[in-house]
Design a protein around this motif. Structure first.
Motif, PDB file in Angstrom:
ATOM      1  N   THR A  70       0.810  -1.222   0.000  1.00 17.87           N
ATOM      2  CA  THR A  70       0.000   0.000   0.000  1.00 17.87           C
ATOM      3  C   THR A  70       0.844   1.272   0.000  1.00 17.87           C
ATOM      4  OG1 THR A  70      -0.140   0.067   2.413  1.00 17.87           O
ATOM      5  CG2 THR A  70      -1.869  -1.156   1.235  1.00 17.87           C
ATOM      6  N   ASP A  71       2.176   1.109  -0.089  1.00 20.66           N
ATOM      7  CA  ASP A  71       3.093   2.237  -0.108  1.00 20.66           C
ATOM      8  C   ASP A  71       3.141   2.976   1.239  1.00 20.66           C
ATOM      9  OD1 ASP A  71       4.996   3.376  -1.834  1.00 20.66           O
ATOM     10  OD2 ASP A  71       3.704   5.084  -2.271  1.00 20.66           O
ATOM     11  N   LEU A  72       2.733   2.286   2.310  1.00 18.75           N
ATOM     12  CA  LEU A  72       2.689   2.883   3.644  1.00 18.75           C
ATOM     13  C   LEU A  72       4.073   2.928   4.265  1.00 18.75           C
ATOM     14  CD1 LEU A  72       1.103   3.783   6.278  1.00 18.75           C
ATOM     15  CD2 LEU A  72       1.177   1.364   6.892  1.00 18.75           C
ATOM     16  N   VAL A  73       4.423   4.083   4.815  1.00 22.62           N
ATOM     17  CA  VAL A  73       5.637   4.252   5.606  1.00 22.62           C
ATOM     18  C   VAL A  73       5.300   5.145   6.789  1.00 22.62           C
ATOM     19  CG1 VAL A  73       7.993   5.164   5.678  1.00 22.62           C
ATOM     20  CG2 VAL A  73       7.189   4.011   3.616  1.00 22.62           C
ATOM     21  N   CYS A  74       5.717   4.703   7.975  1.00 23.65           N
ATOM     22  CA  CYS A  74       5.622   5.508   9.189  1.00 23.65           C
ATOM     23  C   CYS A  74       7.032   5.715   9.704  1.00 23.65           C
ATOM     24  CB  CYS A  74       4.810   4.795  10.266  1.00 23.65           C
ATOM     25  SG  CYS A  74       3.080   4.541   9.861  1.00 23.65           S
ATOM     26  N   LEU A  75       7.363   6.947  10.024  1.00 26.81           N
ATOM     27  CA  LEU A  75       8.687   7.279  10.537  1.00 26.81           C
ATOM     28  C   LEU A  75       8.562   8.048  11.841  1.00 26.81           C
ATOM     29  CD1 LEU A  75      10.372   8.589   7.260  1.00 26.81           C
ATOM     30  CD2 LEU A  75      10.695   6.338   8.320  1.00 26.81           C
ATOM     31  N   ILE A  76       9.546   7.854  12.705  1.00 23.17           N
ATOM     32  CA  ILE A  76       9.638   8.667  13.913  1.00 23.17           C
ATOM     33  C   ILE A  76      10.471   9.889  13.556  1.00 23.17           C
ATOM     34  CG2 ILE A  76      10.444   8.788  16.300  1.00 23.17           C
ATOM     35  CD1 ILE A  76      10.143   5.734  16.412  1.00 23.17           C
ATOM     36  N   GLN A  94       4.874   9.954  12.265  1.00 21.46           N
ATOM     37  CA  GLN A  94       4.055  10.488  11.184  1.00 21.46           C
ATOM     38  C   GLN A  94       4.015   9.429  10.085  1.00 21.46           C
ATOM     39  OE1 GLN A  94       6.006  14.700  11.311  1.00 21.46           O
ATOM     40  NE2 GLN A  94       4.034  14.888  10.260  1.00 21.46           N
ATOM     41  N   CYS A  95       2.848   9.228   9.490  1.00 24.77           N
ATOM     42  CA  CYS A  95       2.638   8.170   8.509  1.00 24.77           C
ATOM     43  C   CYS A  95       1.988   8.689   7.234  1.00 24.77           C
ATOM     44  CB  CYS A  95       1.725   7.083   9.088  1.00 24.77           C
ATOM     45  SG  CYS A  95       2.347   6.291  10.575  1.00 24.77           S
ATOM     46  N   THR A  96       2.212   7.968   6.163  1.00 24.38           N
ATOM     47  CA  THR A  96       1.602   8.350   4.890  1.00 24.38           C
ATOM     48  C   THR A  96       0.090   8.174   4.906  1.00 24.38           C
ATOM     49  OG1 THR A  96       2.109   6.132   4.029  1.00 24.38           O
ATOM     50  CG2 THR A  96       3.665   7.904   3.497  1.00 24.38           C
ATOM     51  N   ASP A  97      -0.438   7.342   5.823  1.00 27.28           N
ATOM     52  CA  ASP A  97      -1.894   7.175   5.910  1.00 27.28           C
ATOM     53  C   ASP A  97      -2.543   8.091   6.945  1.00 27.28           C
ATOM     54  OD1 ASP A  97      -1.256   6.000   8.350  1.00 27.28           O
ATOM     55  OD2 ASP A  97      -2.196   4.070   7.899  1.00 27.28           O
ATOM     56  N   GLY A  98      -1.738   8.938   7.604  1.00 29.55           N
ATOM     57  CA  GLY A  98      -2.280   9.907   8.549  1.00 29.55           C
ATOM     58  C   GLY A  98      -2.553   9.379   9.939  1.00 29.55           C
ATOM     59  N   LYS A  99      -2.212   8.126  10.217  1.00 31.69           N
ATOM     60  CA  LYS A  99      -2.474   7.549  11.536  1.00 31.69           C
ATOM     61  C   LYS A  99      -1.158   7.237  12.224  1.00 31.69           C
ATOM     62  CE  LYS A  99      -6.510   5.409   9.542  1.00 31.69           C
ATOM     63  NZ  LYS A  99      -6.996   4.189   8.976  1.00 31.69           N
ATOM     64  N   PRO A 100      -0.757   7.919  13.270  1.00 26.40           N
ATOM     65  CA  PRO A 100      -1.518   8.871  14.074  1.00 26.40           C
ATOM     66  C   PRO A 100      -1.453  10.307  13.551  1.00 26.40           C
ATOM     67  CG  PRO A 100       0.584   8.509  15.132  1.00 26.40           C
ATOM     68  CD  PRO A 100       0.542   7.642  13.908  1.00 26.40           C
ATOM     69  N   GLN A 101      -0.444  10.629  12.749  1.00 23.03           N
ATOM     70  CA  GLN A 101      -0.303  11.979  12.217  1.00 23.03           C
ATOM     71  C   GLN A 101       0.170  11.863  10.774  1.00 23.03           C
ATOM     72  OE1 GLN A 101       2.289  14.392  14.624  1.00 23.03           O
ATOM     73  NE2 GLN A 101       2.007  16.211  13.375  1.00 23.03           N
ATOM     74  N   LEU A 102      -0.310  12.761   9.928  1.00 27.34           N
ATOM     75  CA  LEU A 102       0.000  12.690   8.499  1.00 27.34           C
ATOM     76  C   LEU A 102       1.411  13.182   8.198  1.00 27.34           C
ATOM     77  CD1 LEU A 102      -1.098  12.028   5.678  1.00 27.34           C
ATOM     78  CD2 LEU A 102      -1.875  14.393   5.527  1.00 27.34           C
ATOM     79  N   LEU A 103       2.131  12.387   7.455  1.00 26.64           N
ATOM     80  CA  LEU A 103       3.431  12.789   6.925  1.00 26.64           C
ATOM     81  C   LEU A 103       3.137  13.627   5.692  1.00 26.64           C
ATOM     82  CD1 LEU A 103       6.414  12.179   7.580  1.00 26.64           C
ATOM     83  CD2 LEU A 103       6.281  10.247   6.029  1.00 26.64           C
ATOM     84  N   PRO A 104       3.694  14.814   5.554  1.00 23.91           N
ATOM     85  CA  PRO A 104       3.377  15.663   4.404  1.00 23.91           C
ATOM     86  C   PRO A 104       3.599  14.928   3.076  1.00 23.91           C
ATOM     87  CG  PRO A 104       4.697  16.880   5.985  1.00 23.91           C
ATOM     88  CD  PRO A 104       4.686  15.449   6.441  1.00 23.91           C
ATOM     89  N   SER A 105       2.738  15.186   2.120  1.00 25.31           N
ATOM     90  CA  SER A 105       2.820  14.494   0.827  1.00 25.31           C
ATOM     91  C   SER A 105       4.122  14.802   0.083  1.00 25.31           C
ATOM     92  CB  SER A 105       1.621  14.853  -0.050  1.00 25.31           C
ATOM     93  OG  SER A 105       1.592  16.249  -0.281  1.00 25.31           O
ATOM     94  N   ASN A 106       4.760  15.926   0.401  1.00 26.09           N
ATOM     95  CA  ASN A 106       6.019  16.273  -0.267  1.00 26.09           C
ATOM     96  C   ASN A 106       7.253  15.844   0.534  1.00 26.09           C
ATOM     97  OD1 ASN A 106       5.753  18.189   1.775  1.00 26.09           O
ATOM     98  ND2 ASN A 106       6.562  19.858   0.520  1.00 26.09           N
ATOM     99  N   PHE A 107       7.066  15.013   1.584  1.00 29.57           N
ATOM    100  CA  PHE A 107       8.210  14.565   2.370  1.00 29.57           C
ATOM    101  C   PHE A 107       9.122  13.653   1.540  1.00 29.57           C
ATOM    102  CE2 PHE A 107      10.315  11.374   5.017  1.00 29.57           C
ATOM    103  CZ  PHE A 107      11.090  12.185   5.820  1.00 29.57           C
ATOM    104  N   PHE A 108       8.536  12.681   0.868  1.00 28.16           N
ATOM    105  CA  PHE A 108       9.340  11.741   0.086  1.00 28.16           C
ATOM    106  C   PHE A 108       9.620  12.302  -1.295  1.00 28.16           C
ATOM    107  CE2 PHE A 108       6.982   8.899   2.986  1.00 28.16           C
ATOM    108  CZ  PHE A 108       8.058   8.339   3.655  1.00 28.16           C
TER     109      PHE A 108
END
Length: 166
Positions: free
Chosen positions: A33-39, A57-71
């Motif tokens: 699903t292309d999911l990545v969560c990073l601390i 912060q995660c690409t799916d927004g749970k618990p917090q959204l990683l900005p779409s331009n991070f990667f």
């Protein structure tokens, strides 16, 4: 100075209470699903100085959204020993310090309460000064593939990642 046994136990108990009172950082990865969560460290703090107070912060927004331009780009790889993702990042999107030589979050107790459901251990390295990031999740019995003792080696030295082409 010699501490009485009660004093030593009190100091140990207080340090455990500090760690136990903290939140649990749950990191996840799913190549399907292309999911990545990073601390990530708090804005403006060095990664090495924020092992105890990082946040997920995660690409799916749970618990917090990683900005779409991070990667800028990311790749996934898996085998019988581990699952990993790595790539280039836009460190400004999450207020990482560009002068930060990097650091590591993992499942060691001194890194806070971090977990990776379904895996024995994980190791994450962020290198803002060269725009690299990587994370590896190791299966039970294969924990040694996560090289948690090599935080100063970066993604290449700790995890052997050498493919930095998009």
């Amino acid at each position: 100075m010699r501490l009485a046994p009660f004093s030593v136990l009190s100091v140990l108990a207080l340090s455990l209470i500090h760690v136990e009172a903290g939140k649990v950082n749950t990191v996840r990865i799913d190549p399907k699903t292309d999911l990545v969560c990073l601390i990530l460290p708090p804005p403006g703090k060095l990664i090495g100085d924020s092992e105890q107070d990082g946040h997920v912060q995660c690409t799916d927004g749970k618990p917090q959204l990683l900005p779409s331009n991070f990667f800028i780009w990311k790749k996934f790889q898996s085998n019988g020993n581990y699952v990993q993702a790595w790539g280039k990042m836009n460190d400004k999107s999450v207020s990482l310090r560009p002068d930060d030589g990097g650091g590591q979050y993992d499942t060691h107790r001194d890194s806070g309460l971090n977990e990776a459901p379904g895996y024995a251990v994980f190791v994450e390295l962020l290198e803002p000064d060269n725009g690299r990031w990587c994370i590896r999740f190791c299966h039970k019995g294969n924990e040694h593939y996560c090289n948690m003792g090599k935080s100063t080696y970066g993604c290449e030295g700790a995890l052997g990642i050498t493919d930095w082409s998009s």
